[in-house]
Design a protein around this motif. Structure first.
Motif, mmCIF file in Angstrom:
data_model
loop_
_atom_site.group_PDB
_atom_site.id
_atom_site.type_symbol
_atom_site.label_atom_id
_atom_site.label_comp_id
_atom_site.label_asym_id
_atom_site.label_seq_id
_atom_site.Cartn_x
_atom_site.Cartn_y
_atom_site.Cartn_z
ATOM 1 N N LEU A 170 -5.650 15.281 -1.079
ATOM 2 C CA LEU A 170 -6.288 15.318 0.238
ATOM 3 C C LEU A 170 -6.782 13.939 0.669
ATOM 4 C CD1 LEU A 170 -8.098 18.753 0.034
ATOM 5 C CD2 LEU A 170 -6.270 18.131 1.587
ATOM 6 N N ILE A 171 -7.193 13.122 -0.303
ATOM 7 C CA ILE A 171 -7.611 11.751 0.019
ATOM 8 C C ILE A 171 -6.408 10.992 0.593
ATOM 9 C CG2 ILE A 171 -8.605 9.597 -0.925
ATOM 10 C CD1 ILE A 171 -10.459 12.128 -1.018
ATOM 11 N N GLY A 172 -5.245 11.218 -0.034
ATOM 12 C CA GLY A 172 -4.007 10.596 0.446
ATOM 13 C C GLY A 172 -3.683 11.022 1.866
ATOM 14 N N VAL A 173 -3.846 12.324 2.156
ATOM 15 C CA VAL A 173 -3.560 12.838 3.503
ATOM 16 C C VAL A 173 -4.502 12.183 4.517
ATOM 17 C CG1 VAL A 173 -3.635 14.896 4.981
ATOM 18 C CG2 VAL A 173 -2.627 15.043 2.710
ATOM 19 N N PHE A 174 -5.805 12.143 4.196
ATOM 20 C CA PHE A 174 -6.779 11.549 5.125
ATOM 21 C C PHE A 174 -6.476 10.068 5.355
ATOM 22 C CE2 PHE A 174 -9.745 15.069 3.721
ATOM 23 C CZ PHE A 174 -9.761 15.695 4.946
ATOM 24 N N ALA A 175 -6.094 9.366 4.285
ATOM 25 C CA ALA A 175 -5.892 7.914 4.391
ATOM 26 C C ALA A 175 -4.695 7.565 5.272
ATOM 27 C CB ALA A 175 -5.726 7.321 2.997
ATOM 28 N N ILE A 176 -3.602 8.326 5.146
ATOM 29 C CA ILE A 176 -2.407 7.953 5.929
ATOM 30 C C ILE A 176 -2.308 8.738 7.246
ATOM 31 C CG2 ILE A 176 -1.084 7.116 3.943
ATOM 32 C CD1 ILE A 176 0.579 9.719 4.104
ATOM 33 N N LEU A 177 -3.448 9.241 7.711
ATOM 34 C CA LEU A 177 -3.466 10.036 8.947
ATOM 35 C C LEU A 177 -2.793 9.331 10.142
ATOM 36 C CD1 LEU A 177 -4.400 12.892 9.296
ATOM 37 C CD2 LEU A 177 -6.598 12.080 10.088
ATOM 38 N N GLY B 206 1.496 -3.688 4.750
ATOM 39 C CA GLY B 206 0.054 -3.822 5.029
ATOM 40 C C GLY B 206 -0.618 -2.465 5.062
ATOM 41 N N PHE B 207 0.071 -1.495 5.657
ATOM 42 C CA PHE B 207 -0.471 -0.142 5.763
ATOM 43 C C PHE B 207 -0.653 0.489 4.377
ATOM 44 C CE2 PHE B 207 -0.004 4.458 6.327
ATOM 45 C CZ PHE B 207 -0.948 4.693 7.320
ATOM 46 N N VAL B 208 0.350 0.294 3.505
ATOM 47 C CA VAL B 208 0.251 0.871 2.149
ATOM 48 C C VAL B 208 -0.901 0.211 1.374
ATOM 49 C CG1 VAL B 208 1.437 1.192 -0.069
ATOM 50 C CG2 VAL B 208 2.668 1.597 2.049
ATOM 51 N N ILE B 209 -1.060 -1.115 1.547
ATOM 52 C CA ILE B 209 -2.156 -1.815 0.849
ATOM 53 C C ILE B 209 -3.505 -1.202 1.269
ATOM 54 C CG2 ILE B 209 -3.408 -4.015 0.619
ATOM 55 C CD1 ILE B 209 -0.621 -5.399 1.121
ATOM 56 N N PHE C 207 -3.503 -1.968 11.839
ATOM 57 C CA PHE C 207 -4.306 -2.199 10.624
ATOM 58 C C PHE C 207 -5.749 -1.717 10.822
ATOM 59 C CE2 PHE C 207 -1.335 -5.857 9.142
ATOM 60 C CZ PHE C 207 -0.465 -4.919 8.619
ATOM 61 N N ILE C 208 -6.306 -1.925 12.021
ATOM 62 C CA ILE C 208 -7.682 -1.461 12.284
ATOM 63 C C ILE C 208 -7.733 0.070 12.182
ATOM 64 C CG2 ILE C 208 -9.492 -1.243 14.065
ATOM 65 C CD1 ILE C 208 -8.684 -4.079 14.986
ATOM 66 N N LEU C 209 -6.729 0.738 12.781
ATOM 67 C CA LEU C 209 -6.684 2.212 12.712
ATOM 68 C C LEU C 209 -6.536 2.677 11.260
ATOM 69 C CD1 LEU C 209 -4.391 2.975 15.792
ATOM 70 C CD2 LEU C 209 -6.870 3.141 15.677
ATOM 71 N N SER C 210 -5.756 1.925 10.481
ATOM 72 C CA SER C 210 -5.579 2.270 9.053
ATOM 73 C C SER C 210 -6.901 2.106 8.308
ATOM 74 C CB SER C 210 -4.550 1.367 8.386
ATOM 75 O OG SER C 210 -3.456 1.177 9.201
ATOM 76 N N ILE C 211 -7.639 1.047 8.666
ATOM 77 C CA ILE C 211 -8.938 0.822 8.004
ATOM 78 C C ILE C 211 -9.893 1.972 8.340
ATOM 79 C CG2 ILE C 211 -10.976 -0.706 7.955
ATOM 80 C CD1 ILE C 211 -8.968 -3.070 8.332
ATOM 81 N N VAL C 212 -9.860 2.433 9.611
ATOM 82 C CA VAL C 212 -10.716 3.565 10.021
ATOM 83 C C VAL C 212 -10.407 4.789 9.157
ATOM 84 C CG1 VAL C 212 -11.207 5.200 11.903
ATOM 85 C CG2 VAL C 212 -11.055 2.758 12.401
ATOM 86 N N SER C 213 -9.105 5.122 9.044
ATOM 87 C CA SER C 213 -8.747 6.312 8.265
ATOM 88 C C SER C 213 -9.028 6.097 6.774
ATOM 89 C CB SER C 213 -7.290 6.706 8.497
ATOM 90 O OG SER C 213 -6.436 5.702 8.028
ATOM 91 N N ALA C 214 -8.850 4.846 6.303
ATOM 92 C CA ALA C 214 -9.120 4.563 4.877
ATOM 93 C C ALA C 214 -10.616 4.725 4.578
ATOM 94 C CB ALA C 214 -8.646 3.159 4.531
#
Lengths: 328, 78
Positions: A234-241, A164-167, A308-315
């Motif tokens: 850098l987008i990758g770094v921000f997304a998986i923070l 789910g996190f990777v998606i 998932f909510i935290l992942s959405i925030v970083s995404a």
């Protein structure tokens, strides 16, 4: 930038192959009693393990078709990363490699990108422009693949979290690559999302299968490879923070590369009714799950949803940076 | 999901700090000209840039760790 019907067909193929392979693999694993205890459930619940080979099969077959379609050397490099990281993951699933050996071996997974020269040694970041890092960049590649692979591996502690996190976190990459107009990398990212979605059907709460190290290391390594090869590091770094923070907390509190199963004091405790609460012992590692349940004991599903909510925030934050970098 | 807002804030602070560190690296450290003329000075300046960037990264880790430790202590004592 346009993806044709054939490319969308490859993405659909990735989903169907992974879905069917996972379904078949679960029956096989249950048949040979290759199951592990789902630690966070009340009572003794066993889940098929490892489901990684189905993910690997879906990724490799779709990437091979993509190579034939696009003739893009960068996809060959990504395929190389997937093959090496999945081999390390499969070995680790069947014969534990240990916390230190695994990241060292994963350095090998970076080699296809470096040897095939499938990268531009530039970092693009907002209005700060582009920085050319001819000497340092190959070293960064060498470190990045083990970091992303281990990061996704470390966050895989609850049902459905890793896939789910990777998606969620692949979406900012997809949007950025779309804005850049890199159709090959858009295709590869869509394949990654598609394979994760197919596996997520079985991995979501309550899980019927766990991806194992073969699944999580492969997904993490491929995520890192797309970010590097596509020039959206850098987008990758921000997304998986959230996952990066999870890894850093864990490493800094354990002061070593220690496998989850070898931890002396676990970060959380499961009560008889299945509620998960934070461990109060100072020796317990700091993890994202421990932070979520600190002072707020919860069942597994709300914790998964919080991640998932935290992942959405970083995404969302990563997507904003991507749009600002490549649109403005 | 009581802690979600506080944890989102921590993610946001971490994001802002990464942003700040990246901005410093991109605008100050990377464009830095080589002031030396001796042999191997190019390598020296690359190492210097690497060390400073790594130092900034460690500062980021230190700040985030402080925030997290304080958050965890507060929550476990509540």
């Amino acid at each position: 930038m346009n993806l044709g019907l054939i490319e969308y067909g490859v993405v659909a193929m990735a989903f169907i192959i992974t879905y069917l392979a996972t379904n078949r693999l679960i029956s096989l694993l249950v048949g040979v009693k290759r199951e592990v205890l789902d630690y966070h459930k009340e009572g003794k619940s066993f889940v098929a393990y490892p489901g990684g080979p189905a993910i690997i099969f879906g990724l490799i077959s779709s990437l091979l078709v993509s190579i034939i379609l696009t003739n893009d050397i960068r996809i060959i490099a990504i395929l190389g990363v997937v093959i090496i990281s999945s081999t390390i993951g499969i070995i680790d699933d069947f014969k534990s490699l240990g916390g230190r050996k695994k990241p060292l071996l994963l350095l090998l997974a970076s080699l296809p990108i470096i040897l095939l020269g499938a990268y531009e040694p530039n970092l693009d970041f907002l209005f700060f422009g582009s920085a050319k890092l001819s000497i340092i960049y190959p070293l960064l590649i060498l470190i990045s693949i083990p970091v992303t692979a281990n990061t996704i591996n470390t966050i895989d502690v609850l049902n459905g979290v890793s896939t789910g996190f990777v998606i969620i976190t692949a979406i900012p990459l997809l949007i950025s690559l779309f804005l850049i107009g890199d159709s090959s990398m858009v295709l590869v990212t869509l394949i990654l999302i598609s394979v994760c979605l197919a596996f997520f059907v079985f991995h979501k709460y309550p899980s019927k299968v766990f991806p194992g190290d073969s699944g999580t290391l492969t997904l993490g390594a491929m995520y890192g490879a797309i970010a590097i090869v596509g020039g959206v590091e850098l987008i990758g770094v921000f997304a998986i923070l959230p996952a990066i923070l999870n890894s850093f907390f864990y490493l800094s509190s354990m002061r070593d590369f220690v496998e989850h199963k070898n931890i002396k004091v676990r970060p959380t405790r499961v009560l008889k009714d299945g509620t998960i609460e934070a461990e109060r012992n100072d020796d317990a590692p700091i993890t994202l799950v421990r932070l979520i349940v600190a002072g707020n004991p919860s069942k597994e599903l709300p914790i998964v949803n919080t991640i998932f909510i935290l992942s959405i925030v970083s995404a969302i934050l990563a997507t904003i940076i991507g749009i600002l970098t490549w649109v403005i | 999901m009581k802690n979600v807002i506080e944890l989102s804030s921590i993610i946001f602070i971490a994001f802002l700090l990464v942003f700040l560190v990246s901005a410093i690296i991109f605008t100050i450290i990377v464009p830095l000209e080589n002031p030396f003329t001796f042999q191997f000075s190019e390598i020296l300046i690359v190492i210097l840039k690497l060390v400073v960037s790594f130092g900034l990264f460690l500062i980021w880790v230190f700040i985030i760790q402080k925030i997290i430790t304080r958050y965890l202590k507060k929550k476990l004592n509540s």
